[in-house]
Design an enzyme around this catalytic site. Sequence first.
Site, PDB file in Angstrom:
ATOM      1  N   TRP A  61       1.799 -50.885  -0.213  1.00  0.00           N
ATOM      2  CA  TRP A  61       0.436 -50.875   0.344  1.00  0.00           C
ATOM      3  C   TRP A  61      -0.239 -52.221   0.165  1.00  0.00           C
ATOM      4  CZ3 TRP A  61      -2.153 -48.124   3.771  1.00  0.00           C
ATOM      5  CH2 TRP A  61      -1.596 -46.909   4.148  1.00  0.00           C
TER       6      TRP A  61
ATOM      7  N   TRP B  14     -15.051 -52.033   2.890  1.00  0.00           N
ATOM      8  CA  TRP B  14     -14.348 -51.580   4.089  1.00  0.00           C
ATOM      9  C   TRP B  14     -15.258 -50.711   4.948  1.00  0.00           C
ATOM     10  CZ3 TRP B  14      -9.752 -53.928   4.696  1.00  0.00           C
ATOM     11  CH2 TRP B  14      -9.158 -54.475   3.550  1.00  0.00           C
TER      12      TRP B  14
ATOM     13  N   TRP C 125      -7.223 -49.797   1.626  1.00  0.00           N
ATOM     14  CA  TRP C 125      -5.789 -49.494   1.471  1.00  0.00           C
ATOM     15  C   TRP C 125      -5.543 -48.414   0.421  1.00  0.00           C
ATOM     16  CZ3 TRP C 125      -3.873 -50.571  -3.433  1.00  0.00           C
ATOM     17  CH2 TRP C 125      -4.641 -51.430  -4.220  1.00  0.00           C
TER      18      TRP C 125
ATOM     19  N   GLU D 284      16.966 -54.968  -1.314  1.00  0.00           N
ATOM     20  CA  GLU D 284      15.959 -53.887  -1.335  1.00  0.00           C
ATOM     21  C   GLU D 284      15.896 -53.247  -2.717  1.00  0.00           C
ATOM     22  OE1 GLU D 284      13.738 -53.508   1.010  1.00  0.00           O
ATOM     23  OE2 GLU D 284      14.827 -55.095   2.041  1.00  0.00           O
TER      24      GLU D 284
ATOM     25  N   TRP E  19      13.799 -55.463  -4.642  1.00  0.00           N
ATOM     26  CA  TRP E  19      12.366 -55.234  -4.365  1.00  0.00           C
ATOM     27  C   TRP E  19      11.860 -54.085  -5.242  1.00  0.00           C
ATOM     28  CZ3 TRP E  19       8.464 -57.712  -2.240  1.00  0.00           C
ATOM     29  CH2 TRP E  19       8.686 -58.644  -1.225  1.00  0.00           C
TER      30      TRP E  19
ATOM     31  N   ASN F 189      10.860 -47.125   6.545  1.00  0.00           N
ATOM     32  CA  ASN F 189      10.149 -48.282   5.984  1.00  0.00           C
ATOM     33  C   ASN F 189       9.367 -49.075   7.031  1.00  0.00           C
ATOM     34  OD1 ASN F 189       9.563 -50.247   3.809  1.00  0.00           O
ATOM     35  ND2 ASN F 189      10.794 -51.600   5.119  1.00  0.00           N
TER      36      ASN F 189
HETATM   37  C1  LIG Z   1       3.211 -48.721   2.537  1.00  0.00           C
HETATM   38  C2  LIG Z   1       4.549 -48.491   1.869  1.00  0.00           C
HETATM   39  C3  LIG Z   1       4.678 -47.485   0.903  1.00  0.00           C
HETATM   40  C4  LIG Z   1       5.916 -47.259   0.280  1.00  0.00           C
HETATM   41  N1  LIG Z   1       6.011 -46.266  -0.682  1.00  0.00           N
HETATM   42  C5  LIG Z   1       7.199 -46.076  -1.314  1.00  0.00           C
HETATM   43  C6  LIG Z   1       7.322 -45.074  -2.325  1.00  0.00           C
HETATM   44  O1  LIG Z   1       6.358 -44.396  -2.689  1.00  0.00           O
HETATM   45  N2  LIG Z   1       8.542 -44.879  -2.895  1.00  0.00           N
HETATM   46  C7  LIG Z   1       9.642 -45.638  -2.540  1.00  0.00           C
HETATM   47  O2  LIG Z   1      10.733 -45.420  -3.091  1.00  0.00           O
HETATM   48  N3  LIG Z   1       9.535 -46.609  -1.620  1.00  0.00           N
HETATM   49  C8  LIG Z   1       8.368 -46.843  -0.984  1.00  0.00           C
HETATM   50  N4  LIG Z   1       8.289 -47.814  -0.026  1.00  0.00           N
HETATM   51  C9  LIG Z   1       9.466 -48.671   0.222  1.00  0.00           C
HETATM   52  C10 LIG Z   1      10.412 -48.174   1.341  1.00  0.00           C
HETATM   53  O3  LIG Z   1       9.684 -47.864   2.494  1.00  0.00           O
HETATM   54  C11 LIG Z   1      11.267 -46.972   0.929  1.00  0.00           C
HETATM   55  O4  LIG Z   1      11.880 -47.217  -0.315  1.00  0.00           O
HETATM   56  C12 LIG Z   1      12.358 -46.700   1.963  1.00  0.00           C
HETATM   57  O5  LIG Z   1      11.798 -46.484   3.224  1.00  0.00           O
HETATM   58  C13 LIG Z   1      13.179 -45.500   1.539  1.00  0.00           C
HETATM   59  O6  LIG Z   1      14.171 -45.237   2.480  1.00  0.00           O
HETATM   60  P1  LIG Z   1      15.698 -45.442   2.156  1.00  0.00           P
HETATM   61  O7  LIG Z   1      16.052 -44.787   0.873  1.00  0.00           O
HETATM   62  O8  LIG Z   1      16.454 -45.046   3.369  1.00  0.00           O
HETATM   63  O9  LIG Z   1      15.750 -47.020   1.919  1.00  0.00           O
HETATM   64  P2  LIG Z   1      16.920 -48.076   2.023  1.00  0.00           P
HETATM   65  O10 LIG Z   1      16.535 -49.019   3.101  1.00  0.00           O
HETATM   66  O11 LIG Z   1      18.254 -47.458   2.091  1.00  0.00           O
HETATM   67  O12 LIG Z   1      16.765 -48.877   0.649  1.00  0.00           O
HETATM   68  C14 LIG Z   1      17.486 -48.528  -0.537  1.00  0.00           C
HETATM   69  C15 LIG Z   1      16.549 -48.315  -1.684  1.00  0.00           C
HETATM   70  O13 LIG Z   1      15.894 -49.523  -2.043  1.00  0.00           O
HETATM   71  C16 LIG Z   1      14.564 -49.239  -2.463  1.00  0.00           C
HETATM   72  N5  LIG Z   1      13.637 -49.905  -1.541  1.00  0.00           N
HETATM   73  C17 LIG Z   1      13.854 -50.164  -0.232  1.00  0.00           C
HETATM   74  N6  LIG Z   1      12.802 -50.840   0.279  1.00  0.00           N
HETATM   75  C18 LIG Z   1      11.934 -51.001  -0.709  1.00  0.00           C
HETATM   76  C19 LIG Z   1      10.663 -51.640  -0.815  1.00  0.00           C
HETATM   77  N7  LIG Z   1      10.086 -52.258   0.212  1.00  0.00           N
HETATM   78  N8  LIG Z   1      10.021 -51.593  -1.987  1.00  0.00           N
HETATM   79  C20 LIG Z   1      10.580 -51.000  -3.058  1.00  0.00           C
HETATM   80  N9  LIG Z   1      11.779 -50.390  -3.027  1.00  0.00           N
HETATM   81  C21 LIG Z   1      12.453 -50.402  -1.875  1.00  0.00           C
HETATM   82  C22 LIG Z   1      14.379 -47.730  -2.403  1.00  0.00           C
HETATM   83  O14 LIG Z   1      14.654 -47.221  -3.688  1.00  0.00           O
HETATM   84  C23 LIG Z   1      15.437 -47.331  -1.397  1.00  0.00           C
HETATM   85  O15 LIG Z   1      15.899 -46.027  -1.563  1.00  0.00           O
HETATM   86  C24 LIG Z   1       7.047 -48.067   0.608  1.00  0.00           C
HETATM   87  C25 LIG Z   1       6.905 -49.063   1.583  1.00  0.00           C
HETATM   88  C26 LIG Z   1       5.669 -49.275   2.201  1.00  0.00           C
HETATM   89  C27 LIG Z   1       5.552 -50.359   3.242  1.00  0.00           C
END
Ligand SMILES: Cc1cc2nc3c(=O)[nH]c(=O)nc-3n(C[C@H](O)[C@H](O)[C@H](O)COP(=O)(O)OP(=O)(O)OC[C@H]3O[C@@H](n4cnc5c(N)ncnc54)[C@H](O)[C@@H]3O)c2cc1C
Length: 451
Positions: free
Chosen positions: A380, A304, A357, A273, A276, A339
């Site tokens: 997105w 759209w 979107w 993650e 990512w 997420n």
């Molecule tokens: C539509 C959409 C919009 C999103 N917008 C954002 C946003 O504005 N900012 C954001 O930080 N994340 C975003 N995410 C990714 C992800 O949802 C969040 O990072 C995550 O939910 C944060 O929770 P956590 O810290 O408990 O994540 P954990 O699951 O603990 O993950 C650890 C860290 O990894 C990174 N991470 C995890 N998943 C992703 C991912 N898919 N893409 C990029 N980084 C990731 C984050 O920095 C996160 O804190 C988005 C995902 C989607 C589907």
Amino acid sequence: MPIYKTGLCWLRRDLRWTDHTALKMACSQCKDVAVVFVFDSVILDQLDDSEDRRLTVIHRALEELNEALKKWGSRLIVLYGDPQEQIPHIVEKLKVDAVYFNEDYEQYAKKRDRAVKTTLERKGVDFYSFKDQVIFSGTEILKADGTPYQVFTPYMRAWKKKYKKTMADEQKPNLKRLIAPSRLSRIEKLKPLNFYGFQKSEVLFPLGRSGALKLLKVFEGSLKNYNRDRDFPALEGTSKLSVHLRFGTLSIREAVRFCLYKKNKGAEAWLNELIWREFYFMILDQFPFVEKLAFKEQYRTISWPGKSTHFRAWCEGRTGVPIVDAAMRQLNSTGFMHNRLRMVVASFLVKDLLIDWRKGEAYFAKKLLDFDRAANNGGWQWSASTGCDAQPYFRVFNPSSQQKKFDPDGVFLRQWVPEVFEENSNYPEPIINHKVQREKALKLFKGAALT
Ligand SMILES: Cc1cc2nc3c(=O)[nH]c(=O)nc-3n(C[C@H](O)[C@H](O)[C@H](O)COP(=O)(O)OP(=O)(O)OC[C@H]3O[C@@H](n4cnc5c(N)ncnc54)[C@H](O)[C@@H]3O)c2cc1C
């Protein structure tokens, strides 16, 4: 031996005093180091909510930072205004010889930093920038032909191959070099949040550097089960560290060090993650047009047909689809969304409500505490099937099956849409029929692919 008398470390999205590349370099090259944060009026003027919770997040982080600097015999400088004016101004006032900061990869930030650099160079002030927000910047991991990756899995493999243990080493500043407060007597301090035009608001997350460390400690117990629990919004299965990674109260190196040496599936999934996160930084840096356009050219022409009344219902959590409404209500009242639910509500907006979107992206940008342009745009575009390595357009989440799978006992639903479980509830009927809308979405995408 220091080479400059006075250095200035300019903080932006790296609000900490430990494991900090720019601060470490400033402290190694300068006799006295001042630390500054600018409340950037160019950004703040675009926020329409004076209770925007992110300002509380930033302010709390600055309070802790200021306290920490005081313990080292200094204090934080806090300015308000356009950094293109504020930074040169403070440089002059303090007779700064060199400015240090960590790179930011957003378009606005890159432009701003180039402009500040040009002004300072004209005044004979040196300017140093560092990679700190990521382990690998946008140009460091490229395909064999020298072009950027567009697919995550090979990027992730290349990332892991290139990664060496020392890359997450702590960047420890020598804080004894911080400037004495006597030299800052007529320089602005941190003021209460309302001075900057915002109200303090309630944030349920542990904030500041101490909050980041607290969350990291709590997550230590869950990391090994991350791969198993991460998709269930009612569980504490994820770290909730995104806000801290966004504002830099935790460094990416600390996050990588935390999972790297733990050999289990949870730690491996968590590292992916974090990769990512880097992948999307790279995409935004290398393909800046994604800020405005679909990555996949064939979907740029989609018109759209969704309704604005549906968009409002989605924003306000009253679509009549319980899992979507629960998630949107959580976002509106806490600034956070799990997420799995971000994917569900994004898919619903685009493929059920047939709304662009970019409208959803903009709404998230307003509301998310962890809003990050790269990750948000990536998330997105992935959900909308317009992104580089997105889910295929014919994969349309069924919100009801998603709820059954990921909130099987309705624990999350009960918390945010309790009326669904009440007798004689006035909870609305769904505003659309999923099956019908799914067919319409498929037609829209197929049609666009043919043009
Ligand atoms: C539509 C959409 C919009 C999103 N917008 C954002 C946003 O504005 N900012 C954001 O930080 N994340 C975003 N995410 C990714 C992800 O949802 C969040 O990072 C995550 O939910 C944060 O929770 P956590 O810290 O408990 O994540 P954990 O699951 O603990 O993950 C650890 C860290 O990894 C990174 N991470 C995890 N998943 C992703 C991912 N898919 N893409 C990029 N980084 C990731 C984050 O920095 C996160 O804190 C988005 C995902 C989607 C589907």
